[in-house]
Design an enzyme around this catalytic site. Structure first.
Site, PDB file in Angstrom:
ATOM      1  N   HIS A   1      43.467  35.884  34.813  1.00 43.76           N
ATOM      2  CA  HIS A   1      43.121  37.065  35.611  1.00 43.76           C
ATOM      3  C   HIS A   1      43.444  38.290  34.754  1.00 43.76           C
ATOM      4  O   HIS A   1      44.567  38.797  34.741  1.00 43.76           O
ATOM      5  CB  HIS A   1      43.931  37.078  36.909  1.00 43.76           C
TER       6      HIS A   1
ATOM      7  N   GLU B   1      47.551  35.334  36.270  1.00 40.32           N
ATOM      8  CA  GLU B   1      47.486  36.658  35.647  1.00 40.32           C
ATOM      9  C   GLU B   1      48.431  36.659  34.446  1.00 40.32           C
ATOM     10  O   GLU B   1      49.176  35.690  34.224  1.00 40.32           O
ATOM     11  CB  GLU B   1      47.872  37.749  36.665  1.00 40.32           C
TER      12      GLU B   1
ATOM     13  N   ASP C   1      43.610  27.370  36.485  1.00 46.68           N
ATOM     14  CA  ASP C   1      42.981  28.200  35.452  1.00 46.68           C
ATOM     15  C   ASP C   1      41.686  28.778  36.009  1.00 46.68           C
ATOM     16  O   ASP C   1      40.595  28.364  35.647  1.00 46.68           O
ATOM     17  CB  ASP C   1      42.727  27.350  34.194  1.00 46.68           C
TER      18      ASP C   1
ATOM     19  N   ASP D   1      45.493  44.175  35.341  1.00 43.32           N
ATOM     20  CA  ASP D   1      44.997  45.463  35.842  1.00 43.32           C
ATOM     21  C   ASP D   1      45.239  46.549  34.790  1.00 43.32           C
ATOM     22  O   ASP D   1      45.890  46.326  33.783  1.00 43.32           O
ATOM     23  CB  ASP D   1      45.643  45.827  37.187  1.00 43.32           C
TER      24      ASP D   1
HETATM   25  O1  9MR Z   1      55.212  40.365  39.216  1.00 46.85           O
HETATM   26  C1  9MR Z   1      55.004  40.896  40.530  1.00 46.85           C
HETATM   27  C2  9MR Z   1      55.427  39.876  41.554  1.00 46.85           C
HETATM   28  O2  9MR Z   1      56.813  39.621  41.447  1.00 46.85           O
HETATM   29  C3  9MR Z   1      55.079  40.382  42.938  1.00 46.85           C
HETATM   30  O3  9MR Z   1      55.352  39.371  43.878  1.00 46.85           O
HETATM   31  C4  9MR Z   1      53.587  40.769  42.992  1.00 46.85           C
HETATM   32  C5  9MR Z   1      53.150  41.301  44.342  1.00 46.85           C
HETATM   33  O4  9MR Z   1      53.736  42.520  44.602  1.00 46.85           O
HETATM   34  O5  9MR Z   1      53.316  41.742  42.000  1.00 46.85           O
HETATM   35  C6  9MR Z   1      53.556  41.303  40.695  1.00 46.85           C
HETATM   36  O6  9MR Z   1      53.303  42.341  39.808  1.00 46.85           O
HETATM   37  C7  9MR Z   1      51.951  42.739  39.621  1.00 46.85           C
HETATM   38  C8  9MR Z   1      51.906  44.252  39.770  1.00 46.85           C
HETATM   39  O7  9MR Z   1      52.194  44.583  41.103  1.00 46.85           O
HETATM   40  C9  9MR Z   1      50.588  44.847  39.324  1.00 46.85           C
HETATM   41  N1  9MR Z   1      50.214  44.408  38.005  1.00 46.85           N
HETATM   42  C10 9MR Z   1      50.175  42.956  37.882  1.00 46.85           C
HETATM   43  C11 9MR Z   1      51.518  42.367  38.202  1.00 46.85           C
HETATM   44  C12 9MR Z   1      51.539  40.854  37.957  1.00 46.85           C
HETATM   45  O8  9MR Z   1      50.776  40.156  38.888  1.00 46.85           O
END
Ligand code: 9MR
Length: 548
Positions: free
Chosen positions: A472, A527, A518, A161
């Protein structure tokens, strides 16, 4: 004849150190128990061995055998060959074998830069226009500020993102700074082909400063840190310059403020020799943040109703207090910070899944042990040293029972970073007590990440023979280049499968260690993220510094 690599032979697809442990996992029952190492150039067999007995491995729902070729030490490029399975992906044996992927893991950050165009000279075919200048960002009511704007430029995109989050800027910066504090020569000037290359400063510090400069803009006049800079909803899968929804300064929190205080206290030490003025500004910012946190010790963050992006919420800030006190103690020598920490009660148990909510307490311990702040005879030093070695021994005990030798047995979102964070503990242990078992543990964690794992992928984009193509990651999805941006670590297997409603399709009854696909929609397994690349860089950098 050497054919395409079989992913039933799980191997570190980058390679091994000549004097290091070298193992592969064979996931299909072969007709003979012999294996051979074949030189990719001459096609000659250079080594032969016997596969191990069968291990039952329920976490991956597999029965596997192990090929151990540790004994073979000659540098070169090879494949592992098993008669009815064919050959493995190619790999090398040489003394600086991980250096390209190490540098790639830092160059990956350059590709995450906001607010500037990536030109062809530095970005090659992934060049792109600038996005997100963030020069006029509006305060969201949750920031506690009157309507208005601030400039908050630079920094990297957090992940797939396009938002910028203080928790996940400062915690990974702490991991990257750790490598620099221990091994400052690892990535010199001119190593990365970034715009700052050739300026006389390590490319590593130049790249990290791009993020730190942004974090410094997120400190309010009162010392507190705004929690994040974000759109209200995640953007579509478009290029940065096409993702133009309005961005806001959202929230203010104790966790963000303490992580920032810790990271900037550490930055003071890191930049002191090369840019004293900047270093001093970092320490001033750190102390100011710390004072704010003292006055506001429990400001927890959760997303306001109209904001739906990454939360990075944490309802226990004890670890953040520990990290901030530790870094400030090390940087200032002021025992007032030491008195705030209850070292006796320190929790040395490593728990998968707690990375950005809890692992920072370990970063505090690493800094205190490394810094010379304590005499080695000091009881505080002794306590932390013994605790950390105990934690490392427990990780080795666990990984010794697992065919893939990875030090975790529970697979959460970003599990690859859990493997690497655990390996950071082993790496610290090796520096406290150079017992080869710790080094071996770190090397096996790297092997796991680079291909010796139940899905048979090297999880770092662009590094290895079989690597993720559909991460992602908005830029990689939208740029119409088949290969994703290189040097980025996929999150890894996640047995919680939170993304099945988003179009992600996992095999039925997928085993925990195989819960990775993948596929582009898979934000919960495929991601990329800053706090996953950070321990990757640390581990690769540590290993390159142990190579002979
Ligand atoms: O790394 C984060 C993971 O531990 C959480 O379970 C998840 C859901 O809240 O979010 C992950 O972090 C994401 C962040 O919120 C937004 N940018 C991408 C991050 C990686 O997926």
């Amino acid at each position: 004849i050497i054919g395409p690599g079989s992913s039933d032979i799980r191997i570190n697809q980058i390679g091994y150190y000549p004097n290091g442990i070298k193992k592969a996992v064979i996931a299909v029952e072969p007709t003979t128990l012999e294996f051979a190492l074949v030189d990719s150039g001459s096609k000659r067999t250079v080594y032969q061995g016997q596969l191990s007995e069968v291990f039952d491995w329920p976490l991956a729902n597999e029965q596997v055998r192990i090929a151990d070729f540790t004994e073979f030490q000659d540098p070169g490029e090879y494949v592992l060959y098993i008669p009815n399975l064919g050959n493995s992906h190619p790999f090398e044996i040489r003394s600086d074998v991980l250096n390209p992927v190490l540098e790639g893991s830092v160059k990956g950050l350059y590709f995450q830069r906001t607010g500037m165009a990536l030109d062809e000279k530095h970005a090659g075919k992934w060049h792109r226009p600038a996005g997100h200048p963030d020069s006029l960002v509006a305060f969201h009511p949750s920031s506690g500020k009157q309507p208005g704007t601030i400039a908050s430029p630079k920094g990297w995109y957090d992940a797939g993102d396009y938002n910028k989050y203080i928790i996940n800027a400062t915690f990974p910066l702490g991991q990257w700074f750790r490598l620099y504090e221990e091994y400052p020569e690892t990535i010199p000037d001119d190593a990365l082909n970034i715009p700052e290359s050739g300026n006389g400063v390590s490319d590593y510090l130049d790249e990290l400063k791009y993020e730190l400069d942004w974090a410094l803009t997120m400190q309010d006049e009162d010392g507190g840190l705004f929690h994040k800079l974000t759109t209200k909803n995640f953007e579509g899968m478009v290029m940065p310059h096409q993702a133009t929804a309005e961005r806001f300064i959202v929230g203010k929190s104790t966790a963000a403020t303490l992580d920032f205080a810790a990271c900037t206290a550490q930055a003071y030490r890191v930049y002191q020799d090369i840019n004293p003025e900047y270093a001093k500004a970092c320490l001033d910012a750190s102390l100011k943040a710390y004072r704010w946190a003292r006055e506001n010790p429990e400001v927890l963050f959760s997303n306001p109703e109209d904001v739906h992006t990454g939360e990075y919420g944490d309802n226990d800030v004890a670890d953040e207090w520990f990290w901030a006190n530790a870094e400030l103690f090390v940087s200032t020598g002021d025992s007032a910070f030491l008195e705030q920490m209850d070292l006796e009660a320190f929790d040395f148990e490593f728990r998968p899944g707690e990375s950005w909510t809890g692992f920072m307490r370990f970063l505090g311990v690493f800094s205190m042990l490394d810094s010379g702040s304590f005499e080695t005879s000091d009881s505080n030093y002794q306590h932390l040293r013994a605790g950390l070695l105990g934690s490392a021994d427990e990780l080795l005990r666990r990984s010794g029972q697992l065919p893939y030798f990875q030090p975790i047995d529970d697979f959460h979102w970003g599990s690859n970073s859990d493997v690497l964070n655990a390996a950071m503990i082993l790496a610290q242990a090796y520096q406290l007590d150079p017992d080869p078992k710790y080094l071996q543990g770190v090397r096996q964690a790297a092997d796991y990440i680079l291909g010796n794992n139940p899905v048979g992928y090297s999880y770092v984009t662009g590094f290895g023979d079989r690597t993720p193509l559909f991460i992602h990651h908005r830029q990689s999805a939208a740029d119409s280049i088949p290969e994703p941006v290189p040097g980025l670590l996929s999150g890894g297997p996640n047995s919680r499968l939170q993304d099945t409603t988003n179009g992600t399709v996992y095999p039925e009854n997928v085993a925990p260690m195989k819960a990775w696909v993948d596929q582009e929609p898979s934000y919960a397994s495929n991601e990329i993220c800053l706090n996953w690349n950070a321990p990757l860089t640390y581990i690769l950098g540590f290993l390159e510094n142990q190579a002979d």
